[in-house]
Structures are given as structure tokens and as C-alpha cells.
Design an enzyme around this catalytic site. Sequence first.
Site, PDB file in Angstrom:
ATOM      1  N   ASP A  46      93.486  78.576  -2.876  1.00 19.30           N
ATOM      2  CA  ASP A  46      93.403  77.447  -2.233  1.00 19.30           C
ATOM      3  C   ASP A  46      94.025  76.355  -2.735  1.00 19.30           C
ATOM      4  OD1 ASP A  46      91.363  77.493  -4.035  1.00 19.30           O
ATOM      5  OD2 ASP A  46      89.871  76.858  -2.811  1.00 19.30           O
ATOM      6  N   TYR A  61      95.939  72.317 -12.042  1.00 19.68           N
ATOM      7  CA  TYR A  61      95.604  73.042 -13.158  1.00 19.68           C
ATOM      8  C   TYR A  61      96.489  72.741 -14.076  1.00 19.68           C
ATOM      9  CZ  TYR A  61      91.925  75.763 -10.770  1.00 19.68           C
ATOM     10  OH  TYR A  61      90.676  76.203 -10.204  1.00 19.68           O
TER      11      TYR A  61
END
Length: 445
Positions: free
Chosen positions: A166, A244
Amino acid sequence: MRLAILGGGGFRVPLVYGALLGDRGEGRVSEVVLHDVDAGRLDAVTRVLAEQADGVPDAPVVRATTDLDDALRGADFVFSAIRVGGLRGRAEDERVALAEGVLGQETVGAGGIAYGLRTVPVAVDIARRVARLAPDAWVINFTNPAGLVTEAMSRYLGDRVIGICDSPVGLGRRVARALGADPREAFVDYVGLNHLGWVRGLRIAGRDELPRLLADSDRLGSFEEGRLFGPEWLRSLGAIPNEYLHYYYFNRETVRAYQEAESTRGAFLRDQQSRFYTDALRPGGSALRAWEDTRAEREATYMAENRESAGAGEREEEDLSGGYEQVALALMRAIARDERTTLILNVRNRSTLAALDADAVIEVPCLVGADGAHPLATDPLPAHATGLVCSVKAVEREVLAAVGSGSRATAVKAFALHPLVDSVNVARRLVDGYTAAHPELAYLK
């Protein structure tokens, strides 16, 4: 259609079932088989799903089993969302890494490698069973580390396993909103690996609007990644990184924030979800209400250490809704009904990125239909991004080699070669720490 959910006692399963309840099209999923090794967790999640389905006409029938072969037989789609070692394992991944001064996040750096080393053997066994018991089924992989696990399974299932996440969806949605655009009308030029990708363009009616966003500091500061990375760094990159990548670009600050936190993310979730499963099984209580309350807290605290270290503030209300379940549903519909669409997925590279071989699993926009997912042609990544992608992919390959050979030396090599592990000696101590913490790694000799 029958959908088998592996990791069926997992906390996020009600998200998938909720998406299925909203699908009223022809050929929709009519039966869901939940599989988990923990019967108690299965019971708790089954109760949540029963409350979700209350009053919904023609809701998919739910069946639970601890027999993996039983779950797979007759499946049209297999959704894999397992967690080998549970949240106790995730907390140990973080603890061992942080003791060595390196990142222990579940998909990035040392923690991701440890998670991969104990997850890939189980994922490979699942892939072999699917090939034998449900050869016509499509496998949708959400098990982390998603790119690595999808690549391991693809060696047995080919293109019939597709990884989803996602993160790119949420990032594209936020970028579009920052530009005042409808996310449904935007094409997101996103390229990389799972949890290691960049939005390089956002086209609306054929026009790339990303340069307009990068030139506007106020707009960049209006969404999470803009605050997380800062307008100056985003303009230097000429792209919007996946959240990330904060672990790479601001590693020292992130590790310090994790070390100073009262509790690591894994330990927090371990304790939080333990309370949920207890509450969900309590007689007379509402399992659905317990799940909803727990989920709200879980989403609000996502990547809290990163946001705190960057001064990014709280998450926006629109970003608390997840989204992977909608990707999974759209993927199943596209394949089952040949509803051709474009989704950002984890698939085999083929010839998309010249720096990687054909079998390397990458995360890019794909055209999806009855014949599966096909990566769209894309421009090459800039040199700095190509170097990072190639470096991390090389580490993933060493993880697969270590699993295949059972070689401790190869596992050390995987840790030592990762950009976020700064010493071979640290890598050796990490392997010692992880093999002591995880019985699943006893195969490393």
C-alpha cells in the site's frame, strides 16, 4: 470464486473482508477460507468478520482451518499475509539490531534480512503446495519483505504470484492531493523495489505535474513525505521517495530515535495486538469494536519515530485508512473479470530495468488483465537510485542463497553487504544474535 487467506488470523484480515463486502460485481468472491497455525487467532478474527457481515446481503461465506492443504484446494486466489515468528519475532529483530547500533525495521536493513531468512523457507513451501494443489490459482503476496518473498515464490509459480503493497498507492494519492488533483485521474510514474522506490512524475491528462510540486515549498510541506524529507532534499532528488527511504537518507537520526523510544514498533504492536485478541474473544463483547479501536491506534502511530525525528507531525486523517486491501481487490477483479487496469505491483522485471536481470522482482506500474500483470516500460533510474536498487537486490539474492544452502557464511554476507550495516564484524554478531533469538534459523550452519 474462492479466496484462501494465509495468515487468516492476522490483524489486517478484516480490511480484506471489508473490501470484499463492498464488491457487488459479477464473479465476486463468494467463499473465504482463513488459514492460520494459531486456532485462537483464527477464532478471534472469524468473530470480527461475522460482525462485519451482519446485515450484508450475500456476504462471502467464511470458513476457518489450520490445515494448509485444505485451505489451498479449490482456491481461485490465494492471499498470503503470514508472519513467521509472529510479533515476538519482529520485536526480537529490532532488539538485536539496535543493540548493534543498526536499523531493525521489519523490511529494511538488518531486521528485514532476519525476517526474510525465517520467512522465505515457509513461503517456498507454500509456493510448492500451491503449484501442486491449486496450479490455476493466482497468489497475491503481502507477506513481508514483500519483494524478496514474491521473488522466492516466483521461482516456483512464475508470473502467477504478484506482490502488493500500500506504500506506493498512498504516496501517489498524497502527491496528487498536494497538486489539487483527483488521484483516480493521475498516472504515478513510480519505480524501484518494494519499500525502495521513487515517484519521478505524476501525469494528469498527459502532463507531468511533479515539477510544479517540487517548485512549491508550501505544497511540498502539505503532505507527509514533504515534511519527512524536507523540500530542499526533494528538489535535489527531483523525485518524491517512498517513506521507507527515510531509513536510508536519514539513517543516523532514525536509529537514534528508535534507540531512545520507550518501545520499538514491534514490541508496541506485540503488546497491543495481544490485548486485542484477548478482548475479541471475551464473551459478551464486540470483537469488531475491539478491532476498530486497536486499528485506529495502530495507524496513527505508524512510522512515529521517523516523523518525530524529522519534525513531520501527526499523520493526516486521509492517510489512516491503509489501502492494500483495495489494491488486492482491484487486482483480483482485473484478473478474474479481465477488467484491465494499471496498478503498482511487485512483479518480475523482464526487461523493464536494464540494470537488473529478467527474474528480479521490482515494484512498478503494471497493466493487469486476465493474463496477469505486465510491467510497463519505464525510463532508467538516475545513477544514485540505480546503485541503491542494485545493492539491495544483491543482498536479497544472498538471502535467497543462504536459505537454499543453509550457509551461515552466506547469511553473514547478506548482512555485511547491506548499505545500512557498516561492518563485517557487526554482520557476524547480527547472525549470532538472530540465530540465538529465532529457532526458525536453526538451519543456518
